[in-house]
Write an enzyme that holds these catalytic residues in place. Structure first.
Site, PDB file in Angstrom:
ATOM      1  CG  HIS A 246      -5.275  -6.151  -0.366  1.00 11.02           C
ATOM      2  ND1 HIS A 246      -6.267  -6.357   0.103  1.00 11.02           N
ATOM      3  CD2 HIS A 246      -5.140  -6.793  -1.551  1.00 11.02           C
ATOM      4  CE1 HIS A 246      -7.125  -7.172  -0.622  1.00 11.02           C
ATOM      5  NE2 HIS A 246      -6.475  -7.544  -1.648  1.00 11.02           N
TER       6      HIS A 246
ATOM      7  NE  ARG B  29      -5.959 -12.276   4.892  1.00  8.52           N
ATOM      8  CZ  ARG B  29      -6.766 -11.400   4.931  1.00  8.52           C
ATOM      9  NH1 ARG B  29      -6.792 -10.411   4.056  1.00  8.52           N
ATOM     10  NH2 ARG B  29      -7.598 -11.285   6.086  1.00  8.52           N
TER      11      ARG B  29
ATOM     12  NE  ARG C 147      -2.171  -5.941   7.188  1.00 13.25           N
ATOM     13  CZ  ARG C 147      -3.260  -6.636   6.657  1.00 13.25           C
ATOM     14  NH1 ARG C 147      -3.787  -7.462   7.201  1.00 13.25           N
ATOM     15  NH2 ARG C 147      -3.959  -6.195   5.471  1.00 13.25           N
TER      16      ARG C 147
ATOM     17  CG  ASN D 258      -3.493  -2.463   7.139  1.00 14.04           C
ATOM     18  OD1 ASN D 258      -3.249  -1.662   5.967  1.00 14.04           O
ATOM     19  ND2 ASN D 258      -4.541  -3.309   7.216  1.00 14.04           N
TER      20      ASN D 258
ATOM     21  CD  GLU E  12      -8.768  -8.905  -3.791  1.00 16.96           C
ATOM     22  OE1 GLU E  12      -7.664  -9.518  -3.513  1.00 16.96           O
ATOM     23  OE2 GLU E  12      -9.713  -8.712  -2.815  1.00 16.96           O
TER      24      GLU E  12
ATOM     25  CB  THR F 182      -7.100  -6.172   9.682  1.00 15.54           C
ATOM     26  OG1 THR F 182      -7.621  -7.382   9.067  1.00 15.54           O
ATOM     27  CG2 THR F 182      -7.348  -5.140   8.982  1.00 15.54           C
TER      28      THR F 182
ATOM     29  CG  PHE G 166     -13.519   1.417   7.625  1.00 11.82           C
ATOM     30  CD1 PHE G 166     -12.845   1.008   6.397  1.00 11.82           C
ATOM     31  CD2 PHE G 166     -14.269   0.197   8.315  1.00 11.82           C
ATOM     32  CE1 PHE G 166     -12.947  -0.279   6.051  1.00 11.82           C
ATOM     33  CE2 PHE G 166     -14.514  -0.965   7.721  1.00 11.82           C
ATOM     34  CZ  PHE G 166     -13.662  -1.392   6.551  1.00 11.82           C
TER      35      PHE G 166
ATOM     36  CE1 TYR H 127      -9.406  -3.226   0.811  1.00  8.73           C
ATOM     37  CE2 TYR H 127      -8.565  -1.211   0.028  1.00  8.73           C
ATOM     38  CZ  TYR H 127      -8.287  -2.091   0.611  1.00  8.73           C
ATOM     39  OH  TYR H 127      -6.987  -2.504   1.052  1.00  8.73           O
TER      40      TYR H 127
ATOM     41  CE  LYS I  60      -3.870  -2.184   2.358  1.00  8.76           C
ATOM     42  NZ  LYS I  60      -4.622  -2.367   3.565  1.00  8.76           N
TER      43      LYS I  60
HETATM   44  P1  ATP Z   1      -6.685  -5.882   3.278  1.00  4.46           P
HETATM   45  O1  ATP Z   1      -8.384  -6.019   2.530  1.00  4.46           O
HETATM   46  O2  ATP Z   1      -6.299  -4.454   2.885  1.00  4.46           O
HETATM   47  O3  ATP Z   1      -5.753  -7.118   2.939  1.00  4.46           O
HETATM   48  P2  ATP Z   1      -7.886  -7.090   5.680  1.00  4.46           P
HETATM   49  O4  ATP Z   1      -8.286  -8.082   4.489  1.00  4.46           O
HETATM   50  O5  ATP Z   1      -6.760  -7.427   6.607  1.00  4.46           O
HETATM   51  O6  ATP Z   1      -7.174  -5.957   4.577  1.00  4.46           O
HETATM   52  P3  ATP Z   1     -10.513  -5.657   5.702  1.00  4.46           P
HETATM   53  O7  ATP Z   1     -11.362  -5.888   6.682  1.00  4.46           O
HETATM   54  O8  ATP Z   1     -10.535  -6.218   4.088  1.00  4.46           O
HETATM   55  O9  ATP Z   1      -9.029  -5.995   6.207  1.00  4.46           O
HETATM   56  O10 ATP Z   1     -10.161  -4.176   5.555  1.00  4.46           O
HETATM   57  C1  ATP Z   1      -9.625  -3.569   4.424  1.00  4.46           C
HETATM   58  C2  ATP Z   1      -8.551  -2.498   4.844  1.00  4.46           C
HETATM   59  O11 ATP Z   1      -9.501  -1.257   5.400  1.00  4.46           O
HETATM   60  C3  ATP Z   1      -7.568  -2.667   6.079  1.00  4.46           C
HETATM   61  O12 ATP Z   1      -6.425  -3.341   5.570  1.00  4.46           O
HETATM   62  C4  ATP Z   1      -7.492  -1.038   6.535  1.00  4.46           C
HETATM   63  O13 ATP Z   1      -6.490  -0.615   5.931  1.00  4.46           O
HETATM   64  C5  ATP Z   1      -9.025  -0.654   6.372  1.00  4.46           C
HETATM   65  N1  ATP Z   1      -9.790  -0.817   7.687  1.00  4.46           N
HETATM   66  C6  ATP Z   1     -10.309  -1.997   8.244  1.00  4.46           C
HETATM   67  N2  ATP Z   1     -11.204  -1.546   9.060  1.00  4.46           N
HETATM   68  C7  ATP Z   1     -10.988  -0.376   9.284  1.00  4.46           C
HETATM   69  C8  ATP Z   1     -11.456   0.553  10.344  1.00  4.46           C
HETATM   70  N3  ATP Z   1     -12.266   0.100  11.322  1.00  4.46           N
HETATM   71  N4  ATP Z   1     -11.055   1.694  10.394  1.00  4.46           N
HETATM   72  C9  ATP Z   1     -10.134   2.384   9.363  1.00  4.46           C
HETATM   73  N5  ATP Z   1      -9.810   1.762   8.366  1.00  4.46           N
HETATM   74  C10 ATP Z   1     -10.033   0.158   8.335  1.00  4.46           C
HETATM   75 MG    MG Z   2      -9.567  -7.636   2.819  1.00  2.00          MG
END
Ligand code: ATP
Ligand code: MG
Length: 160
Positions: free
Chosen positions: A126, A86, A103, A123, A137, A92, A58, A50, A10
């Site tokens: 992705h 993962r 992370r 973080n 994706e 996350t 968020f 997304y 990212k």
């Molecule tokens: P990614 O999809 O980026 O790999 P992930 O699968 O671990 O991450 P997701 O739940 O898909 O987590 O959330 C996507 C992204 O949105 C997270 O990586 C983070 O950057 C952001 N995010 C998730 N939850 C929050 C929150 N509550 N507040 C702010 N940002 C958030």
């Molecule tokens: Mg995700």
């Protein structure tokens, strides 16, 4: 068993000059990079990537985060690559991500701090979370001719 997964370094990972060290972890695990490019996504593309989060509170801060600079996009292939990547990436929230994970080692941000500032959870990375997500994706980010079939030397050990 052999899977493909989409990984993004990212904008925070790119701007903190972590590209090389992050890629190294996947190569060290014997995973194969079969496609890679740098892309600066816009708001429309962010919504496609997304799509599952667009309606969430968020989302605005997540979109600002993912569009604030270029990302490095990769397709990684290997045995159970979706799950293994993962695992290397970690949970996350960097605050809770264990040491040894990308992370956990390269970030420490928490949900409540990001939310209090109204910014995306920084973080670093992705990674696709299921076979269905990975398929969607990969086809969003890469065309077929951007993905390559080749052998890495350690395949003789890691894949027979
Ligand atoms: P990614 O999809 O980026 O790999 P992930 O699968 O671990 O991450 P997701 O739940 O898909 O987590 O959330 C996507 C992204 O949105 C997270 O990586 C983070 O950057 C952001 N995010 C998730 N939850 C929050 C929150 N509550 N507040 C702010 N940002 C958030
Ligand atoms: Mg995700």
């Amino acid at each position: 068993m052999i899977q493909r997964t989409l990984v993004l370094i990212k904008p925070d990972g790119v701007q903190r000059a972590l590209i090389g060290r992050i890629i190294q972890r996947f190569e060290d695990a014997g995973l194969k990079i079969i496609g890679m490019k740098m892309v600066w996504v816009d708001s429309d593309f962010a919504k496609k990537h997304y799509s599952e989060h667009v309606q969430k509170d968020f989302y605005k801060s997540l979109e600002e985060f993912i569009t604030l600079g270029p990302v490095v996009a990769m397709v990684i292939e290997g045995v159970y690559a979706i799950e293994v990547v993962r695992k290397l990436v970690g949970p996350t929230e960097p605050r809770s991500a264990p040491p040894g994970t990308i992370r956990g080692d390269f970030a420490h941000m928490s949900y409540d701090f990001s939310d209090s500032k109204g910014i995306g959870l920084k973080n670093i990375i992705h990674a696709s979370s299921s076979e269905e997500d990975a398929k969607r994706e990969i086809s969003l980010w890469f065309s077929d001719d951007e993905l390559h079939s080749y052998k890495v030397v350690h395949e003789i050990h890691s894949m027979g």
